[in-house]
Motif scaffolding. Structure first.
Motif, short mmCIF file in Angstrom:
data_model
loop_
_atom_site.label_atom_id
_atom_site.label_comp_id
_atom_site.label_asym_id
_atom_site.label_seq_id
_atom_site.Cartn_x
_atom_site.Cartn_y
_atom_site.Cartn_z
N GLY A 181 0.80 -1.23 0.00
CA GLY A 181 0.00 0.00 0.00
C GLY A 181 0.82 1.27 0.00
N ILE A 182 1.94 1.26 -0.73
CA ILE A 182 2.80 2.45 -0.83
C ILE A 182 2.76 2.95 -2.27
CG2 ILE A 182 5.14 3.36 -0.61
CD1 ILE A 182 5.62 1.06 1.44
N ARG A 183 2.33 4.18 -2.45
CA ARG A 183 2.29 4.77 -3.78
C ARG A 183 3.63 5.43 -4.12
NH1 ARG A 183 -1.03 9.08 -4.25
NH2 ARG A 183 -1.45 9.40 -2.04
N VAL A 184 3.97 5.45 -5.40
CA VAL A 184 5.20 6.10 -5.87
C VAL A 184 4.85 6.98 -7.06
CG1 VAL A 184 7.55 5.81 -6.72
CG2 VAL A 184 6.59 4.12 -5.13
N MET A 185 5.17 8.26 -6.95
CA MET A 185 4.92 9.23 -8.01
C MET A 185 6.19 10.03 -8.28
SD MET A 185 1.76 9.26 -9.23
CE MET A 185 1.53 10.95 -9.81
N ALA A 186 6.20 10.71 -9.42
CA ALA A 186 7.29 11.64 -9.72
C ALA A 186 6.70 12.92 -10.30
CB ALA A 186 8.28 11.04 -10.71
N ILE A 187 7.36 14.02 -10.00
CA ILE A 187 7.01 15.32 -10.57
C ILE A 187 8.17 15.77 -11.44
CG2 ILE A 187 6.45 17.74 -10.10
CD1 ILE A 187 5.40 16.84 -7.36
N ALA A 188 7.86 16.25 -12.64
CA ALA A 188 8.88 16.77 -13.55
C ALA A 188 8.68 18.28 -13.68
CB ALA A 188 8.80 16.09 -14.91
N PRO A 189 9.33 19.06 -12.82
CA PRO A 189 9.14 20.51 -12.89
C PRO A 189 9.83 21.11 -14.11
CG PRO A 189 10.72 19.94 -11.17
CD PRO A 189 10.19 18.66 -11.71
N GLY A 190 9.26 22.21 -14.56
CA GLY A 190 9.87 22.95 -15.65
C GLY A 190 10.80 24.03 -15.12
N LEU A 191 10.58 25.26 -15.54
CA LEU A 191 11.46 26.37 -15.19
C LEU A 191 10.92 27.08 -13.95
CD1 LEU A 191 11.84 27.59 -18.86
CD2 LEU A 191 13.48 26.22 -17.56
N PHE A 192 11.60 26.90 -12.83
CA PHE A 192 11.12 27.41 -11.56
C PHE A 192 12.05 28.47 -10.99
CE2 PHE A 192 8.00 24.25 -11.77
CZ PHE A 192 7.08 24.45 -10.75
N ASN A 193 11.46 29.35 -10.19
CA ASN A 193 12.20 30.44 -9.56
C ASN A 193 12.90 29.93 -8.30
OD1 ASN A 193 13.11 33.06 -9.16
ND2 ASN A 193 11.32 33.63 -7.94
N THR A 194 13.96 29.18 -8.51
CA THR A 194 14.75 28.62 -7.42
C THR A 194 15.99 29.49 -7.19
OG1 THR A 194 15.98 27.22 -8.96
CG2 THR A 194 13.96 26.30 -7.98
N PRO A 195 16.73 29.27 -6.11
CA PRO A 195 17.94 30.06 -5.87
C PRO A 195 18.92 30.07 -7.05
CG PRO A 195 17.37 28.85 -3.90
CD PRO A 195 16.42 28.39 -4.96
N MET A 196 19.01 28.96 -7.78
CA MET A 196 19.89 28.91 -8.94
C MET A 196 19.45 29.90 -10.00
SD MET A 196 20.85 25.65 -11.36
CE MET A 196 19.15 25.49 -11.95
N MET A 197 18.15 30.02 -10.22
CA MET A 197 17.63 30.94 -11.21
C MET A 197 17.77 32.39 -10.74
SD MET A 197 16.24 30.49 -14.26
CE MET A 197 15.39 28.90 -14.24
N GLU A 198 17.61 32.60 -9.44
CA GLU A 198 17.70 33.96 -8.90
C GLU A 198 19.09 34.56 -9.07
OE1 GLU A 198 16.50 33.48 -4.89
OE2 GLU A 198 14.37 33.23 -5.34
N GLY A 199 20.09 33.73 -9.23
CA GLY A 199 21.46 34.23 -9.37
C GLY A 199 21.82 34.61 -10.80
N LEU A 200 20.92 34.39 -11.75
CA LEU A 200 21.19 34.71 -13.15
C LEU A 200 20.89 36.17 -13.46
CD1 LEU A 200 19.63 31.58 -14.90
CD2 LEU A 200 22.05 32.00 -14.42
N PRO A 201 21.58 36.75 -14.46
CA PRO A 201 21.28 38.13 -14.87
C PRO A 201 19.83 38.26 -15.34
CG PRO A 201 23.35 37.37 -15.83
CD PRO A 201 22.70 36.17 -15.20
N GLU A 202 19.28 39.45 -15.17
CA GLU A 202 17.87 39.70 -15.50
C GLU A 202 17.56 39.38 -16.95
OE1 GLU A 202 14.80 43.50 -15.45
OE2 GLU A 202 16.41 43.39 -13.95
N GLU A 203 18.49 39.73 -17.87
CA GLU A 203 18.24 39.49 -19.29
C GLU A 203 18.24 37.99 -19.62
OE1 GLU A 203 22.63 40.66 -18.80
OE2 GLU A 203 20.67 41.28 -18.03
N THR A 204 19.04 37.23 -18.86
CA THR A 204 19.07 35.77 -19.06
C THR A 204 17.76 35.15 -18.63
OG1 THR A 204 21.47 35.73 -18.67
CG2 THR A 204 20.30 33.64 -18.47
N VAL A 205 17.25 35.59 -17.48
CA VAL A 205 15.97 35.09 -16.98
C VAL A 205 14.84 35.45 -17.96
CG1 VAL A 205 14.26 35.23 -15.13
CG2 VAL A 205 16.70 35.17 -14.58
N ALA A 206 14.89 36.67 -18.50
CA ALA A 206 13.87 37.10 -19.45
C ALA A 206 13.87 36.20 -20.68
CB ALA A 206 14.10 38.55 -19.86
N GLY A 207 15.05 35.80 -21.12
CA GLY A 207 15.16 34.89 -22.27
C GLY A 207 14.59 33.52 -21.97
#
Length: 253
Positions: A181-207
């Motif tokens: 009775g144990i379920r197993v699922m996976a989530i495949a996230p796309g482009l999220f506002n994580t700390p890695m993304m926050e460190g990118l230049p604004e123009e890169t994020v816009a692209g």
């Protein structure tokens, strides 16, 4: 499954998708154990939500075994396990001047794939010892893939391989763990506002955002946490990988 009062473990819970998930589960009444290599930030999130944090190297079976044993001692055996820990290293298979990236591949597989498998294995063993709930469930395991498992870009061979393997594990793991009775699922996230993304230049994020159809923005970590809570709540979700991506398809580069 009603999460209130149950124990959940979240790897990578010190930041990004993991921290948002830990907060969401705690908001719904779960006792949350955070497994993260960043002990300081893990402890900060745990203090904020009334949980417990353990410094953990998910790529090490011994570290995972010790961490889950500590969570069990402090909070109880987990009914929910969410794997958010991972690395997003990028490298061409053959780079400039013939440089190979086998070291990047090795580290990425060890952290992303072995780490997920280690936590899933130890968590499932604990869940199998629990009494079933009214729904017949003993627990649910939610792993994190990535849209790169289908849309991998140049330089993402190692990352895509690790996330593709996580997606591929969902069905056989769900079939194997169905009897207890144990379920197993996976989530495949796309482009999220994580700390890695926050460190990118604004123009890169816009692209990057330019490729997202609707909503025309980066995903918020809270939206990942929301999907985790919805998977926990819906007992008929099992053995599948859900893309959470606002209809994005990653371009070649």
């Amino acid at each position: 499954m009603d999460i209130s009062g149950l124990v959940a473990i979240v790897t990578g819970g010190a930041s990004g998708l993991g921290a948002a998930t830990a907060r969401k589960l705690a908001e719904q009444g779960a006792k949350v154990g955070i497994l993260d290599f960043d002990a300081e930030r893990g402890a900060q999130v745990a203090a904020e939500i009334g949980g417990h944090a353990v410094k953990t190297d998910v790529s090490s079976e011994e570290s995972v075994a010790a961490a889950i044993a500590e969570i069990k001692e402090k909070l109880g055996a987990p009914r929910v396990a969410v794997n958010c820990a991972g690395v997003g290293l990028a490298a061409r298979i053959v780079g400039r001047e013939g440089k190979l990236s086998t070291d990047v591949f090795d580290k990425t597989i060890k952290v992303n794939l072995y780490g997920t498998y280690n936590v899933m294995s130890y968590a499932a063993r604990e869940m199998m010892e629990l009494d079933p709930l009214d729904t017949g469930e003993r627990g649910v395991i939610i792993n994190t893939a990535s849209v790169a498992f289908q849309d991998g870009q140049v330089g993402q061979a190692a990352y895509s391989a690790s996330k593709g393997a996580i997606a591929a594990m969902s069905l056989p793991a769900a079939r194997e763990l169905a009897k207890p009775g144990i379920r197993v699922m996976a989530i495949a996230p796309g482009l999220f506002n994580t700390p890695m993304m926050e460190g990118l230049p604004e123009e890169t994020v816009a692209g990057i955002v330019a490729n997202v159809p609707f909503p025309h923005r980066l995903g918020m970590p809270e939206e990942y946490g929301l999907l985790v809570s919805q998977i926990v709540a819906n007992p008929y979700l099992n053995g599948e990988t859900i893309r959470l991506d606002a209809a994005v398809r990653l371009p070649q580069r």
